[in-house]
Design a protein around this motif. Structure first.
Motif, PDB file in Angstrom:
ATOM      1  N   GLU A 106       0.796  -1.224   0.000  1.00  0.00           N
ATOM      2  CA  GLU A 106       0.000   0.000   0.000  1.00  0.00           C
ATOM      3  C   GLU A 106       0.829   1.275   0.000  1.00  0.00           C
ATOM      4  N   GLY A 107       2.114   1.140   0.112  1.00  0.00           N
ATOM      5  CA  GLY A 107       2.950   2.339   0.126  1.00  0.00           C
ATOM      6  C   GLY A 107       4.395   1.986  -0.159  1.00  0.00           C
ATOM      7  N   THR A 108       5.148   3.026  -0.592  1.00  0.00           N
ATOM      8  CA  THR A 108       6.582   2.816  -0.831  1.00  0.00           C
ATOM      9  C   THR A 108       7.342   4.015  -0.284  1.00  0.00           C
ATOM     10  N   ASN A 109       8.582   3.790   0.098  1.00  0.00           N
ATOM     11  CA  ASN A 109       9.463   4.891   0.488  1.00  0.00           C
ATOM     12  C   ASN A 109      10.613   4.946  -0.493  1.00  0.00           C
ATOM     13  N   ILE A 110      11.011   6.181  -0.842  1.00  0.00           N
ATOM     14  CA  ILE A 110      12.243   6.367  -1.607  1.00  0.00           C
ATOM     15  C   ILE A 110      13.202   7.050  -0.645  1.00  0.00           C
ATOM     16  N   PHE A 111      14.372   6.452  -0.438  1.00  0.00           N
ATOM     17  CA  PHE A 111      15.305   6.906   0.588  1.00  0.00           C
ATOM     18  C   PHE A 111      16.694   7.056  -0.016  1.00  0.00           C
ATOM     19  N   ILE A 112      17.295   8.249   0.211  1.00  0.00           N
ATOM     20  CA  ILE A 112      18.659   8.487  -0.267  1.00  0.00           C
ATOM     21  C   ILE A 112      19.494   8.931   0.917  1.00  0.00           C
ATOM     22  N   ALA A 113      20.687   8.343   1.081  1.00  0.00           N
ATOM     23  CA  ALA A 113      21.602   8.756   2.142  1.00  0.00           C
ATOM     24  C   ALA A 113      22.847   9.338   1.484  1.00  0.00           C
ATOM     25  N   ASN A 114      23.096  10.637   1.763  1.00  0.00           N
ATOM     26  CA  ASN A 114      24.268  11.324   1.204  1.00  0.00           C
ATOM     27  C   ASN A 114      25.254  11.561   2.320  1.00  0.00           C
ATOM     28  N   GLY A 115      26.301  10.777   2.396  1.00  0.00           N
ATOM     29  CA  GLY A 115      27.297  10.979   3.455  1.00  0.00           C
ATOM     30  C   GLY A 115      27.139   9.984   4.583  1.00  0.00           C
ATOM     31  N   MET A 116      28.283   9.712   5.255  1.00  0.00           N
ATOM     32  CA  MET A 116      28.277   8.694   6.315  1.00  0.00           C
ATOM     33  C   MET A 116      27.358   9.079   7.464  1.00  0.00           C
ATOM     34  N   SER A 117      27.320  10.380   7.815  1.00  0.00           N
ATOM     35  CA  SER A 117      26.478  10.802   8.941  1.00  0.00           C
ATOM     36  C   SER A 117      24.990  10.638   8.618  1.00  0.00           C
ATOM     37  N   ALA A 118      24.670  10.479   7.322  1.00  0.00           N
ATOM     38  CA  ALA A 118      23.277  10.254   6.929  1.00  0.00           C
ATOM     39  C   ALA A 118      22.973   8.769   6.807  1.00  0.00           C
ATOM     40  N   GLY A 119      23.952   7.930   7.075  1.00  0.00           N
ATOM     41  CA  GLY A 119      23.718   6.484   7.017  1.00  0.00           C
ATOM     42  C   GLY A 119      24.144   5.831   5.719  1.00  0.00           C
ATOM     43  N   GLN A 120      24.998   6.548   4.916  1.00  0.00           N
ATOM     44  CA  GLN A 120      25.456   5.926   3.674  1.00  0.00           C
ATOM     45  C   GLN A 120      26.515   4.889   4.004  1.00  0.00           C
ATOM     46  N   LYS A 121      26.292   3.659   3.533  1.00  0.00           N
ATOM     47  CA  LYS A 121      27.209   2.580   3.898  1.00  0.00           C
ATOM     48  C   LYS A 121      28.209   2.261   2.805  1.00  0.00           C
ATOM     49  N   GLY A 163       2.262   7.283   0.228  1.00  0.00           N
ATOM     50  CA  GLY A 163       1.172   6.488   0.782  1.00  0.00           C
ATOM     51  C   GLY A 163       1.143   6.577   2.306  1.00  0.00           C
ATOM     52  N   ILE A 164      -0.051   6.374   2.873  1.00  0.00           N
ATOM     53  CA  ILE A 164      -0.214   6.501   4.335  1.00  0.00           C
ATOM     54  C   ILE A 164       0.641   5.477   5.074  1.00  0.00           C
ATOM     55  N   THR A 165       0.717   4.236   4.551  1.00  0.00           N
ATOM     56  CA  THR A 165       1.515   3.208   5.231  1.00  0.00           C
ATOM     57  C   THR A 165       2.996   3.544   5.203  1.00  0.00           C
ATOM     58  N   ALA A 166       3.395   4.418   4.266  1.00  0.00           N
ATOM     59  CA  ALA A 166       4.793   4.827   4.190  1.00  0.00           C
ATOM     60  C   ALA A 166       5.052   6.094   5.004  1.00  0.00           C
ATOM     61  N   GLY A 167       4.051   6.567   5.714  1.00  0.00           N
ATOM     62  CA  GLY A 167       4.241   7.729   6.576  1.00  0.00           C
ATOM     63  C   GLY A 167       3.823   9.051   5.976  1.00  0.00           C
ATOM     64  N   GLN A 168       3.063   9.019   4.848  1.00  0.00           N
ATOM     65  CA  GLN A 168       2.632  10.279   4.226  1.00  0.00           C
ATOM     66  C   GLN A 168       1.489  10.877   5.049  1.00  0.00           C
ATOM     67  N   THR A 169       1.640  12.153   5.425  1.00  0.00           N
ATOM     68  CA  THR A 169       0.614  12.792   6.264  1.00  0.00           C
ATOM     69  C   THR A 169      -0.258  13.756   5.461  1.00  0.00           C
ATOM     70  N   ILE A 170       0.331  14.400   4.435  1.00  0.00           N
ATOM     71  CA  ILE A 170      -0.435  15.353   3.616  1.00  0.00           C
ATOM     72  C   ILE A 170      -0.579  14.769   2.217  1.00  0.00           C
ATOM     73  N   PRO A 171      -1.798  14.710   1.674  1.00  0.00           N
ATOM     74  CA  PRO A 171      -1.991  14.047   0.370  1.00  0.00           C
ATOM     75  C   PRO A 171      -1.545  14.890  -0.822  1.00  0.00           C
ATOM     76  N   HIS A 172      -0.332  15.440  -0.736  1.00  0.00           N
ATOM     77  CA  HIS A 172       0.248  16.228  -1.831  1.00  0.00           C
ATOM     78  C   HIS A 172       1.690  15.770  -1.892  1.00  0.00           C
ATOM     79  N   PHE A 173       2.112  15.248  -3.048  1.00  0.00           N
ATOM     80  CA  PHE A 173       3.436  14.666  -3.168  1.00  0.00           C
ATOM     81  C   PHE A 173       4.522  15.631  -2.688  1.00  0.00           C
ATOM     82  N   CYS A 174       5.474  15.145  -1.860  1.00  0.00           N
ATOM     83  CA  CYS A 174       6.567  16.012  -1.439  1.00  0.00           C
ATOM     84  C   CYS A 174       7.856  15.216  -1.258  1.00  0.00           C
TER      85      CYS A 174
END
Lengths: 243, 173
Positions: free
Chosen positions: A110-125, B84-95
């Motif tokens: 139902e959802g996805t995260n896009i995650f980028i880490a720039n630098g070691m202090s940000a968790g870049q491994k 998406g809400i399950t991914a932690g989105q709180t405001i329904p406007h892409f950011c």
């Protein structure tokens, strides 16, 4: 990748000194040779590939946050995002969008995260830029929520000033100072002023001309009067002489 | 969208640090130095956003994270998209969120890696490969075509005089 753990302290020190003396190009080549992800991109190392084209490659993470966790990386070696050219950033982000869409359909999450880490202090491994695309389920308790620490208004004002200045410098935007209400009022007053003074000047000139005309007319009148008086005096003296 | 917090913020320009024709960026008061980048058009999730807008937003995110590196002495940045809400989105406007990081700042965004079986890994791989086959060309920005006006010059003839152009035509080679 942790090469230091496999070397003795003396070897690690020697390596660090070698790296310090390298030029940027040499450093890049050195990183490439050590980089697992460059080996994967070149096909020298095995990985579960889910997408590949001439610029980027997407593989499954062997230490995933959730099943189906994708690592999307450029085939060319770049350590962090600021070193990448704009067109490649634009392209890889479009692929990330497409992969996120594919993930929603394929894994029925139902959802996805896009995650980028720039630098070691940000968790870049690893020393190779990558975007993490992570599928999310309800209550999976992944710590990918943005941290919260309230900021006071004066601090926000300061931050805004500092950051806006830097942003304008980077984007080449010239700052236009916003007109204050006082300045706007001043401008309005100045616009009205010249008309009034002009009018005044014109009025003053008219008055002077009027005065001159009056003076002339009064001077003429006084002359006539004198002449009349003189005439009347002559008549009287004539009359007196004749008696 | 009239009810959307971000759409309202675009109009009010509160805490705005950057703006262009497609995107706007703001400082977020929920964390010091956090920047939020949004498209000016209202799109709920990344799947709705046109490809060229996504590309543009990430280029701006990169430049703004460079700015944060330089002006507030951060040694790293995280760029996070909550889709998406399950991914932690709180405001329904892409950011896109940019978080400045420093060493020992007590923020933990690291997940515990899961140990999945080979079967689970393989089935995920196959399922994803089925869908990624459909990844083709990306949407480009549509530019308005340049309108060319057809100009035909009328040759005006004055009485008694022949236009020099007409004279040229009548010249016998």
């Amino acid at each position: 990748m942790e090469p230091n753990s496999q070397m003795t302290p003396e070897q690690a020190q020697a390596m660090q000194e070698k790296v310090k003396n390298m030029s940027p190009e040499e450093l890049k080549e050195f990183q490439k040779q050590q980089c697992i992800f460059c080996h994967i991109a070149e096909g020298k190392m095995q990985a579960k590939k889910v997408y590949e084209d001439d610029k980027v490659i997407a593989v499954l993470d062997i230490n995933p946050a959730n099943a189906g966790h994708i690592l999307l990386l450029p085939k060319e070696h770049y350590a962090i995002m600021p070193l990448m050219p704009d067109d490649l950033i634009s392209y890889i982000s479009m692929v990330a969008k497409a992969l996120s869409n594919a993930m929603l359909k394929a894994l029925k999450v139902e959802g996805t995260n896009i995650f980028i880490a720039n630098g070691m202090s940000a968790g870049q491994k690893a020393q190779h830029f990558m975007m993490h695309i992570i599928p999310r389920n309800k209550n999976d308790n992944l710590p990918l929520t943005v941290p919260k620490m309230a900021v006071s208004k004066p601090d926000m004002e300061k931050l805004k000033e500092i950051v806006t200045k830097k942003v304008n410098e980077i984007f080449g935007i010239k700052e236009e100072k916003p007109k204050k209400a006082e300045d706007k009022e001043k401008e309005k007053k100045e616009e009205k002023k010249p008309k009034k003074t002009k009018q005044k000047i014109v009025d003053a000139e008219f008055k002077e001309i009027e005065k001159k005309i009056k003076k002339k007319s009064t001077a003429k009148k006084s002359k006539k009067k004198k002449e009349e008086e003189e005439a009347s005096l002559d008549d009287i003296t004539n009359v007196l002489n004749n008696l | 969208m009239p009810d959307c917090q971000f759409c309202k913020q675009i109009k009010s320009k509160e805490n705005m640090i950057y703006e262009d024709d497609k995107a706007a960026a703001f400082l977020d008061s929920s964390f010091p130095g956090k920047v939020t980048i949004i498209p000016k058009e209202h799109y709920p999730i990344i799947e709705n956003v046109p490809d060229f807008v996504v590309g543009h937003l990430f280029i701006i995110a990169n430049k703004l994270s460079k700015a944060l590196f330089e002006c507030i002495n951060s040694t790293g940045t995280n760029i996070i998209v909550n889709n998406g809400i399950t991914a932690g989105q709180t405001i329904p406007h892409f950011c896109i969120n940019i978080i400045p990081r420093r060493e020992n700042d007590n923020i933990n965004l690291q997940w515990q890696p899961k140990q999945l079986s080979d079967d689970e890994m393989e089935s995920a791989e196959l399922q994803l490969k089925e869908e990624t086959k459909n990844i083709g060309q990306f949407d480009k920005e549509k530019k308005e075509p340049v309108k060319l006006e057809k100009k035909t010059e009328k040759i005006e003839q004055k009485d008694g005089e022949e236009n020099y152009l007409v004279k040229q035509l009548r010249r016998i080679p």
